[in-house]
Design an enzyme around this catalytic site. Structure first.
Site, PDB file in Angstrom:
ATOM      1  N   LYS A  13      32.358  26.002  73.521  1.00 24.38           N
ATOM      2  CA  LYS A  13      31.781  25.430  74.753  1.00 24.38           C
ATOM      3  C   LYS A  13      30.263  25.284  74.649  1.00 24.38           C
ATOM      4  O   LYS A  13      29.708  24.263  75.041  1.00 24.38           O
ATOM      5  CB  LYS A  13      32.108  26.313  75.976  1.00 24.38           C
ATOM      6  CG  LYS A  13      33.571  26.408  76.315  1.00 24.38           C
ATOM      7  CD  LYS A  13      33.784  27.085  77.666  1.00 24.38           C
ATOM      8  CE  LYS A  13      33.385  28.555  77.697  1.00 24.38           C
ATOM      9  NZ  LYS A  13      34.241  29.438  76.877  1.00 24.38           N
ATOM     10  N   ARG A  88      35.047  31.155  86.544  1.00 21.90           N
ATOM     11  CA  ARG A  88      35.953  31.949  85.714  1.00 21.90           C
ATOM     12  C   ARG A  88      37.063  32.591  86.536  1.00 21.90           C
ATOM     13  O   ARG A  88      37.898  33.299  85.973  1.00 21.90           O
ATOM     14  CB  ARG A  88      35.157  33.052  85.024  1.00 21.90           C
ATOM     15  CG  ARG A  88      34.805  32.751  83.567  1.00 21.90           C
ATOM     16  CD  ARG A  88      34.023  33.933  83.107  1.00 21.90           C
ATOM     17  NE  ARG A  88      33.933  34.225  81.735  1.00 21.90           N
ATOM     18  CZ  ARG A  88      32.921  33.881  80.943  1.00 21.90           C
ATOM     19  NH1 ARG A  88      31.988  33.081  81.374  1.00 21.90           N
ATOM     20  NH2 ARG A  88      32.859  34.323  79.732  1.00 21.90           N
ATOM     21  N   ARG A 127      35.671  36.648  58.974  1.00 26.42           N
ATOM     22  CA  ARG A 127      34.228  36.881  58.963  1.00 26.42           C
ATOM     23  C   ARG A 127      33.931  38.369  58.916  1.00 26.42           C
ATOM     24  O   ARG A 127      33.035  38.819  58.227  1.00 26.42           O
ATOM     25  CB  ARG A 127      33.585  36.277  60.217  1.00 26.42           C
ATOM     26  CG  ARG A 127      32.842  35.003  59.919  1.00 26.42           C
ATOM     27  CD  ARG A 127      32.264  34.422  61.181  1.00 26.42           C
ATOM     28  NE  ARG A 127      33.134  33.423  61.755  1.00 26.42           N
ATOM     29  CZ  ARG A 127      33.080  33.017  63.015  1.00 26.42           C
ATOM     30  NH1 ARG A 127      32.218  33.565  63.853  1.00 26.42           N
ATOM     31  NH2 ARG A 127      33.877  32.077  63.453  1.00 26.42           N
ATOM     32  N   ARG A 135      30.881  47.309  62.800  1.00 26.63           N
ATOM     33  CA  ARG A 135      30.375  46.430  63.845  1.00 26.63           C
ATOM     34  C   ARG A 135      31.139  45.100  63.870  1.00 26.63           C
ATOM     35  O   ARG A 135      31.476  44.583  64.919  1.00 26.63           O
ATOM     36  CB  ARG A 135      28.891  46.168  63.602  1.00 26.63           C
ATOM     37  CG  ARG A 135      28.293  45.546  64.819  1.00 26.63           C
ATOM     38  CD  ARG A 135      26.850  45.257  64.686  1.00 26.63           C
ATOM     39  NE  ARG A 135      26.585  44.132  65.549  1.00 26.63           N
ATOM     40  CZ  ARG A 135      25.516  43.387  65.482  1.00 26.63           C
ATOM     41  NH1 ARG A 135      24.609  43.642  64.578  1.00 26.63           N
ATOM     42  NH2 ARG A 135      25.357  42.391  66.310  1.00 26.63           N
ATOM     43  N   ARG A 146      38.383  39.844  75.519  1.00 24.48           N
ATOM     44  CA  ARG A 146      37.902  38.707  76.310  1.00 24.48           C
ATOM     45  C   ARG A 146      38.981  37.630  76.451  1.00 24.48           C
ATOM     46  O   ARG A 146      39.053  36.953  77.464  1.00 24.48           O
ATOM     47  CB  ARG A 146      36.610  38.161  75.702  1.00 24.48           C
ATOM     48  CG  ARG A 146      35.487  39.199  75.788  1.00 24.48           C
ATOM     49  CD  ARG A 146      34.262  38.783  75.042  1.00 24.48           C
ATOM     50  NE  ARG A 146      33.521  37.813  75.786  1.00 24.48           N
ATOM     51  CZ  ARG A 146      32.922  36.750  75.256  1.00 24.48           C
ATOM     52  NH1 ARG A 146      33.001  36.523  73.975  1.00 24.48           N
ATOM     53  NH2 ARG A 146      32.270  35.916  76.013  1.00 24.48           N
TER      54      ARG A 146
HETATM   55  P1  AMP Z   1      29.798  34.174  78.156  1.00 21.77           P
HETATM   56  O1  AMP Z   1      28.587  34.079  77.302  1.00 21.77           O
HETATM   57  O2  AMP Z   1      30.018  32.950  79.004  1.00 21.77           O
HETATM   58  O3  AMP Z   1      31.041  34.535  77.403  1.00 21.77           O
HETATM   59  O4  AMP Z   1      29.535  35.356  79.202  1.00 21.77           O
HETATM   60  C1  AMP Z   1      29.236  36.660  78.765  1.00 21.77           C
HETATM   61  C2  AMP Z   1      29.636  37.675  79.813  1.00 21.77           C
HETATM   62  O5  AMP Z   1      28.944  37.422  81.037  1.00 21.77           O
HETATM   63  C3  AMP Z   1      31.111  37.633  80.215  1.00 21.77           C
HETATM   64  O6  AMP Z   1      31.931  38.367  79.338  1.00 21.77           O
HETATM   65  C4  AMP Z   1      31.065  38.246  81.613  1.00 21.77           C
HETATM   66  O7  AMP Z   1      30.899  39.642  81.556  1.00 21.77           O
HETATM   67  C5  AMP Z   1      29.775  37.662  82.169  1.00 21.77           C
HETATM   68  N1  AMP Z   1      30.022  36.354  82.842  1.00 21.77           N
HETATM   69  C6  AMP Z   1      29.563  35.128  82.474  1.00 21.77           C
HETATM   70  N2  AMP Z   1      29.972  34.167  83.314  1.00 21.77           N
HETATM   71  C7  AMP Z   1      30.706  34.796  84.266  1.00 21.77           C
HETATM   72  C8  AMP Z   1      31.416  34.358  85.409  1.00 21.77           C
HETATM   73  N3  AMP Z   1      31.483  33.057  85.741  1.00 21.77           N
HETATM   74  N4  AMP Z   1      32.066  35.305  86.157  1.00 21.77           N
HETATM   75  C9  AMP Z   1      32.024  36.597  85.835  1.00 21.77           C
HETATM   76  N5  AMP Z   1      31.395  37.085  84.765  1.00 21.77           N
HETATM   77  C10 AMP Z   1      30.721  36.200  83.967  1.00 21.77           C
END
Ligand code: AMP
Length: 191
Positions: A13, A88, A127, A135, A146
């Site tokens: 994305k 989300r 990877r 790590r 996730r």
């Molecule tokens: P991302 O870089 O988009 O994967 O976001 C990293 C982390 O930020 C996620 O794993 C969530 O903990 C938090 N996060 C980002 N966007 C949202 C959202 N729309 N709703 C809830 N948590 C979010």
């Protein structure tokens, strides 16, 4: 043109959002980036989000909706924006509709990048094996966690947009350039 880029972690994305920003002069609104910046700057939002993000869970709908509502007021969003990582949850999707309606705006298309999750996990494991060490292994575990959160809380947003006729699904396992071409072909006419 206001777009949502949708898809599980690892679908690409961020890369595609950067390309859309470049090609169409849209603002790139990554909620993950916004939260990481808040954590870095130790703002109240950052302090609330830090541990939740580290655990791979979602921050509260209220917190993230406030962050997005403020962000879309910024002048660079006037010509349009790409939401990356938001909404989300179904509650976030509904709140987004409401906040846009108040401004006389709406979402023009939701681009879903689909992935083969087994392949995604194999790539990360590959990877990890190359670089070795604990790590790298963590990354596999975090990705799996996730992906679970994505299925439980985020995938249920898809029918919401499908019913509105806004959803465009694209095979995210193609080359980055092929994905970009497919997205461009799927954008609304007026764009
Ligand atoms: P991302 O870089 O988009 O994967 O976001 C990293 C982390 O930020 C996620 O794993 C969530 O903990 C938090 N996060 C980002 N966007 C949202 C959202 N729309 N709703 C809830 N948590 C979010």
């Amino acid at each position: 043109m206001n777009l949502i880029l949708f898809g599980p972690p690892g679908a690409g994305k961020g890369t595609q959002a950067a390309r859309l920003k470049e090609a169409h002069g849209l603002a790139h609104l990554s909620t993950g980036d916004m939260l990481r910046a808040a954590v870095e700057a130790k703002t109240p939002v950052g302090k609330e989000a830090e541990a939740i993000m580290a655990a791979g869970k979602l921050v509260s709908d209220e917190l993230i909706c406030n962050v997005v509502a403020d962000r879309i007021e910024e002048p660079d969003c006037a010509k349009g924006f790409i939401l990356d990582g938001f909404p989300r949850t179904l509650a976030q999707a509904e709140a987004l509709d409401e906040m846009l309606a108040k401004k006389g705006k709406s979402i023009d298309a939701v681009i879903e990048l689909t992935v083969d999750e087994d392949e995604l996990i194999r790539r990360i494991e590959g990877r990890a094996a190359e670089s070795g060490g604990a790590r790298a292994d963590d990354n596999v575990e975090t990705l799996k966690k996730r992906l679970d959160v994505y299925h439980a809380q985020t995938a249920p947003v898809l029918p919401f947009y499908r019913e509105k006729g806004l959803l465009r699904s694209i095979d995210g396992m193609q080359s980055m350039d092929a994905v970009t071409r497919a997205i461009e072909a799927a954008l609304p006419e007026a764009a």
